[in-house]
Write a protein that holds these residues in place. Structure first.
Motif: not given
Length: 435
Positions: A340-366
């Motif tokens: 997951x490249x730095x700056x991508x939603x995938x990397x953000x999800x791995x690092x923080x547990x949330x990511x910008x998905x389809x234009x909105x910041x989304x916390x992920x409980x999965x």
């Protein structure tokens, strides 16, 4: 021989190497905002493409936007994969500065395309060129370039005369020394004086592939048994098919969605370029292709199943529908299978547990997991490959730490250098490096 580095030097992306001012090896793009393309103006007599990934083939149609029509040489799968990528780029970025070519340019590709198999020597811009299986994805090739028989009539070269070099250059492209389910690892070691070697994972040692696969399978089975859904973001070319093969081998039902379905259909036409054509056919039979609307995708996301879908870094594609549907339940799982490249939603999800998905910041409980199904040689694979080239000059490219790896190789006794973007290298003339 003279080599100019127009892209891919000290970076991963937009690979482009100009040999003797006439032969272009790869012409890719570097994704981002904005996308980046090789530097400088280039007017090659011929183009050779190592494989069908965006960072190596993504900008090839742009070479046909003017009046010149250089022949483009590649394997049959690489030709078709490059066209799929180009059509997708036009769909996403057509008529914007993000796309350097038009549909008309893409149409011209078929007029100048010449395909070759592994081990077949051909002439390109006066050079003898041979493809060898690189073990990365179907159709990927090491490119051996011999300039000993160069006959140049254009008069454009400002470098040494063709006969001064008599050099055999091995451009590795991207390669893997270990086998995957989709393709076997490279065993080719053609004789060469200069090796231009990728270094993507020069500081990483991949885990044992069988162990990684077993961990993935056990995790998926556990989630399904517990009543959850597994979304597997995957790159369309190579990774989607690898995971389909893994699921079929372990009797795991799965859905496949996105560009990966088109790529799979394409690769089925070239069984000689995959490790086991029958196994790929079984994997296709095991998977259910998603062809419907987002409404269908939402219904699938409610099932206890596995969904292999683009995009691999959550930067678009059907994953934008699936992830929000499963994000709020801890029993569900998102299983990344590539870097997951730095700056991508995938990397953000791995690092923080949330990511910008389809234009909105989304916390992920999965649950979020990552598995190393890389199709690149790791540090041990790179060193094993280069061990056969201790008497060659090594030029390190395609990596985030090219200079460091070149220094490590020098400590091991290699004649190794890491070119910089825009530099020109001439064999045996160390003070001739120029920008």
């Amino acid at each position: 021989m003279e080599i100019q580095f127009l892209g891919g030097a000290g970076e991963v992306g937009r690979s482009a190497i100009l040999v003797n001012d006439s032969l272009l090896l790869d012409y890719g793009m570097k994704t981002g905002t904005p996308s980046q393309y090789p530097v400088g103006d280039v007017d090659p007599e011929a183009v050779v493409v190592s494989h069908g990934h965006l960072d190596h083939a993504g900008a090839v149609p742009a070479l046909l936007s003017g009046s010149d029509r250089p022949e483009i040489h590649w394997t049959p799968p690489t030709r078709d994969l490059a066209r799929v990528l180009a059509r997708d780029t036009l769909k996403l970025h057509g008529n914007t500065m993000q796309c350097p070519f038009t549909q008309e340019d893409l149409n011209r590709v078929g007029e100048v395309s010449v395909t070759h198999g592994y081990g077949e020597t051909f002439e390109a811009a006066g050079h003898e060129v041979t493809f060898y299986d690189a073990g990365h994805i179907p159709g990927s090739a090491h490119v051996l370039v011999d300039d000993s028989e160069v006959v140049r009539t254009s008069g454009r070269s400002s470098g040494p005369s063709p006969r001064d070099g008599d050099t055999r250059l091995l451009y590795t492209g991207d390669f893997h020394t270990d086998s995957q389910r989709l393709v076997s690892g490279t065993t080719a070691r053609p004789e060469a004086d200069v090796v231009l070697c990728e270094s993507t994972y020069s500081d990483v040692v991949h885990g044992d592939r069988d162990v990684v696969e077993q961990r993935f399978v056990e995790s998926v089975r556990t989630t399904i048994w517990e009543g959850g859904t597994v979304v597997v973001p995957a790159f369309a070319i190579g990774r989607t098919q690898e995971l389909m093969l893994v699921c079929a081998e372990h009797d795991i039902d799965c859905y496949v969605d996105g560009m990966g379905t088109r790529v799979t259909d394409l690769l089925r036409q070239y069984p000689e370029f995959v490790r086991d054509g029958d196994a790929l056919q079984r994997a296709v039979s095991n998977a259910r292709e998603v062809t419907g609307s987002d409404g269908q995708r939402r219904r699938i996301a409610e099932q206890n199943t596995v969904i292999i879908t683009t995009a691999g870094m959550l930067s678009g594609g059907p994953a934008m529908t699936y992830v929000p549907e499963i994000a709020d339940r801890p029993v569900n799982k998102i299983a990344f299978t590539g870097y997951q490249v730095e700056g991508t939603p995938g990397r953000a999800l791995l690092d923080t547990g949330s990511a910008e998905i389809d234009g909105r910041r989304m916390p992920v409980s999965a649950q979020v997991e990552s598995y190393d199904f890389s199709a690149h040689a790791d540090r041990e694979g790179l060193l094993d490959f280069l061990d056969d080239y201790r008497n060659a000059e090594i030029l390190v490219n395609h990596g985030d730490r090219c200079s460091d790896f070149a220094a490590e190789l020098r400590q091991k006794g290699y004649d190794a250098t890491a070119p910089e973007l825009g530099e020109t290298w001439r064999r045996g003339v160390r003070d001739s490096w120029t920008c």
